[in-house]
Scaffold this motif. Structure first.
Motif, mmCIF file in Angstrom:
data_model
loop_
_atom_site.group_PDB
_atom_site.id
_atom_site.type_symbol
_atom_site.label_atom_id
_atom_site.label_comp_id
_atom_site.label_asym_id
_atom_site.label_seq_id
_atom_site.Cartn_x
_atom_site.Cartn_y
_atom_site.Cartn_z
ATOM 1 N N THR A 166 3.156 0.471 -6.378
ATOM 2 C CA THR A 166 2.716 -0.265 -7.271
ATOM 3 C C THR A 166 3.859 0.592 -8.822
ATOM 4 N N ARG A 167 3.758 -0.551 -9.059
ATOM 5 C CA ARG A 167 4.366 -0.220 -10.758
ATOM 6 C C ARG A 167 3.426 -1.288 -11.891
ATOM 7 N N ASP A 168 1.749 -1.391 -11.681
ATOM 8 C CA ASP A 168 1.227 -2.531 -12.429
ATOM 9 C C ASP A 168 -0.083 -1.605 -12.822
ATOM 10 N N GLY A 169 -0.422 -0.487 -12.273
ATOM 11 C CA GLY A 169 -1.567 -0.002 -12.396
ATOM 12 C C GLY A 169 -2.106 0.002 -10.977
ATOM 13 N N GLY A 170 -1.660 -0.317 -9.428
ATOM 14 C CA GLY A 170 -2.773 -0.268 -8.728
ATOM 15 C C GLY A 170 -2.729 -1.622 -8.272
ATOM 16 N N LYS A 171 -2.796 -2.818 -9.364
ATOM 17 C CA LYS A 171 -3.015 -3.909 -9.328
ATOM 18 C C LYS A 171 -2.083 -4.918 -8.298
ATOM 19 N N SER A 172 -1.159 -4.025 -7.435
ATOM 20 C CA SER A 172 -0.454 -4.560 -6.807
ATOM 21 C C SER A 172 0.092 -4.155 -6.296
ATOM 22 N N TRP A 173 1.102 -3.539 -4.907
ATOM 23 C CA TRP A 173 1.685 -3.067 -4.492
ATOM 24 C C TRP A 173 2.627 -3.400 -2.805
ATOM 25 N N SER A 174 3.682 -2.873 -3.597
ATOM 26 C CA SER A 174 5.567 -3.214 -2.395
ATOM 27 C C SER A 174 5.510 -2.475 -1.404
ATOM 28 N N LYS A 175 6.183 -2.525 -0.357
ATOM 29 C CA LYS A 175 5.866 -2.089 0.568
ATOM 30 C C LYS A 175 7.640 -1.763 0.555
ATOM 31 N N VAL A 176 8.114 -0.498 0.495
ATOM 32 C CA VAL A 176 9.689 -0.274 0.739
ATOM 33 C C VAL A 176 10.412 -0.394 1.840
ATOM 34 N N PRO A 177 11.359 -1.422 1.918
ATOM 35 C CA PRO A 177 12.197 -2.176 3.494
ATOM 36 C C PRO A 177 13.083 -0.114 3.659
ATOM 37 N N CYS A 178 12.994 -0.554 5.017
ATOM 38 C CA CYS A 178 13.628 0.572 5.595
ATOM 39 C C CYS A 178 15.343 0.428 5.346
ATOM 40 N N GLU A 179 15.858 -0.967 4.630
ATOM 41 C CA GLU A 179 17.122 -0.331 4.545
ATOM 42 C C GLU A 179 17.538 0.480 3.150
ATOM 43 N N LYS A 180 15.784 0.543 2.232
ATOM 44 C CA LYS A 180 16.217 1.490 1.174
ATOM 45 C C LYS A 180 15.694 2.927 1.973
ATOM 46 N N LEU A 181 15.350 3.471 2.792
ATOM 47 C CA LEU A 181 14.617 4.561 3.453
ATOM 48 C C LEU A 181 16.033 5.153 4.452
ATOM 49 N N PRO A 182 15.832 7.259 4.486
ATOM 50 C CA PRO A 182 16.406 7.670 5.479
ATOM 51 C C PRO A 182 15.528 6.664 6.884
ATOM 52 N N PRO A 183 16.286 6.473 7.709
ATOM 53 C CA PRO A 183 15.560 6.769 8.744
ATOM 54 C C PRO A 183 15.260 7.568 9.559
ATOM 55 N N VAL A 184 14.453 7.788 10.150
ATOM 56 C CA VAL A 184 13.333 8.692 10.705
ATOM 57 C C VAL A 184 13.499 9.045 12.093
ATOM 58 N N VAL A 185 13.196 10.415 12.248
ATOM 59 C CA VAL A 185 13.664 10.874 13.775
ATOM 60 C C VAL A 185 12.273 10.793 14.654
ATOM 61 N N ASP A 186 12.400 10.256 16.261
ATOM 62 C CA ASP A 186 11.580 10.234 17.125
ATOM 63 C C ASP A 186 10.647 11.302 16.889
#
Length: 357
Positions: A166-186
């Motif tokens: 959230t960037r507005d004090g918790g009023k709204s939330w956005s999920k970070v897309p997987c392409e912007k995160l390192p992949p997890v291991v199984d």
């Protein structure tokens, strides 16, 4: 007879005093305040009820908390009273393992599908601000960088950690897309054991994972870009790895965990970093506490003091994790410091306050 120049003497006296003050201040800064070792703890029970409390947040001198069975509440330190409530979503009773707070609001996040994130509303009631339905949804932890920006994390649903921001004090939330995160291991996920999977310091953010792989995800810019680093912690099973992470500053950090099916094993369950989380080393291996669900640096301890809680009791280190002493057999899930001698804890059927000496 030559008369002394009183103005010159006055200036010289001021200069001399300034030199003395500067010397005193430098000496004081070098010495720092004396840190007395923690040797004991007193446990004051605040609430007993048939609930599991794994998520607490300090709000001034007060404490916000939430647990299973839709249960949440506030401990008022001035009045020494606890107010509780129960929330339901349609016919569901959510279980909460993550809470957070800003200067104005209290927030709580449930674990399973549908994940439900509530925030204090304008009328003081809890308002639903985010929900996510997925059979794999399981949120573990939440915290805020400041009053406007916050983060929550959970188990993977699509090849990466679930991270919402959230960037507005918790009023709204956005999920970070997987392409912007390192992949997890199984088999890599996280544990909703104490709401301390995330640590923040300034713009820095660290997330500890566990299971078949135990690593640290790191962002230097409040969750915009991410990288990941290995740890030497025990891993390879669904029950192993890092359970709790804390940082004293942007360089010194500590992870504790283990295997909750083998609570007495203290092998490869504690790790330390001094380079901001890029590299980790085992510490106090085969010594000190076994499995613990939460670790926190003691405020104003210069990073020397740590307290952990878990099934094996309350433990303290006075030398940055090298050696540990058990203070009590009392079992708690999670801990937050109010100051350098007082902390709140939540556990199975209990909420309490700790006084360290």
């Amino acid at each position: 007879m030559t008369r002394p120049n009183t103005r010159l003497l006055h200036i010289e006296l001021i200069a001399f005093v300034l030199v003395l003050l500067t010397f005193f201040m430098v000496s004081t800064c070098k010495k720092g305040h004396e840190i007395a070792p923690i040797k004991s703890v007193k446990v004051e029970t605040l609430l007993t009820d048939s609930i599991s409390i794994r998520a607490i947040t300090v709000m001034g001198n007060n404490l916000g908390f939430a647990g299973n069975k839709g249960y949440y509440g506030l401990y008022d330190d001035n009045k020494n009273t606890v107010r509780t409530n129960i929330i339901k979503y349609d016919s569901l009773t959510p279980n909460f393992r993550a809470v957070a707070s800003t200067s104005d609001d209290f927030l709580m996040l449930s674990i399973q599908s549908p994940a439900l994130l509530y925030k204090t509303g304008d009328q003081g009631s809890m308002e639903l601000v985010y929900q996510e339905a997925d059979e794999k949804v399981f949120y573990d932890s939440m915290t805020f960088w400041n009053d406007e920006e916050g983060i929550a994390m959970g188990d993977p649903t699509d090849g990466c950690l679930s991270i919402i921001i959230t960037r507005d004090g918790g009023k709204s939330w956005s999920k970070v897309p997987c392409e912007k995160l390192p992949p997890v291991v199984d088999g890599e996920a996280a544990f909703a054991a104490s709401d301390t999977n995330i640590a923040v310091n300034g713009a820095h953010t660290w997330i500890t994972t566990g299971g078949k792989k135990s690593r640290v995800f790191y962002s230097a810019d409040k969750g915009k870009k991410w990288e990941v680093f290995d740890t030497p912690l025990i891993q390879g099973k669904e029950t192993t790895g890092g359970y709790s992470i804390d940082f004293y500053n942007d360089q010194l950090g500590f992870i504790i965990g283990g295997d909750y099916t083998d609570v007495n094993s203290n092998s490869k369950n504690k790790a330390i970093t001094t380079d901001g989380g890029r590299s980790w080393s085992l510490i106090s291996d085969d010594k000190g506490p076994g499995y613990q669900s939460c670790v926190q640096f003691v405020p104003r301890s210069e990073g020397k003091q740590l307290v952990s809680v878990g099934k094996t009791g309350i433990w303290v280190s006075n030398d940055t994790g090298k050696n540990w002493n058990k203070l009590t057999d009392d079992s708690f899930y999670t801990l937050r410091f109010l100051n350098d001698s007082t902390a709140y804890v939540g556990g199975n059927n209990i909420l309490a306050k700790l006084y360290f000496k």
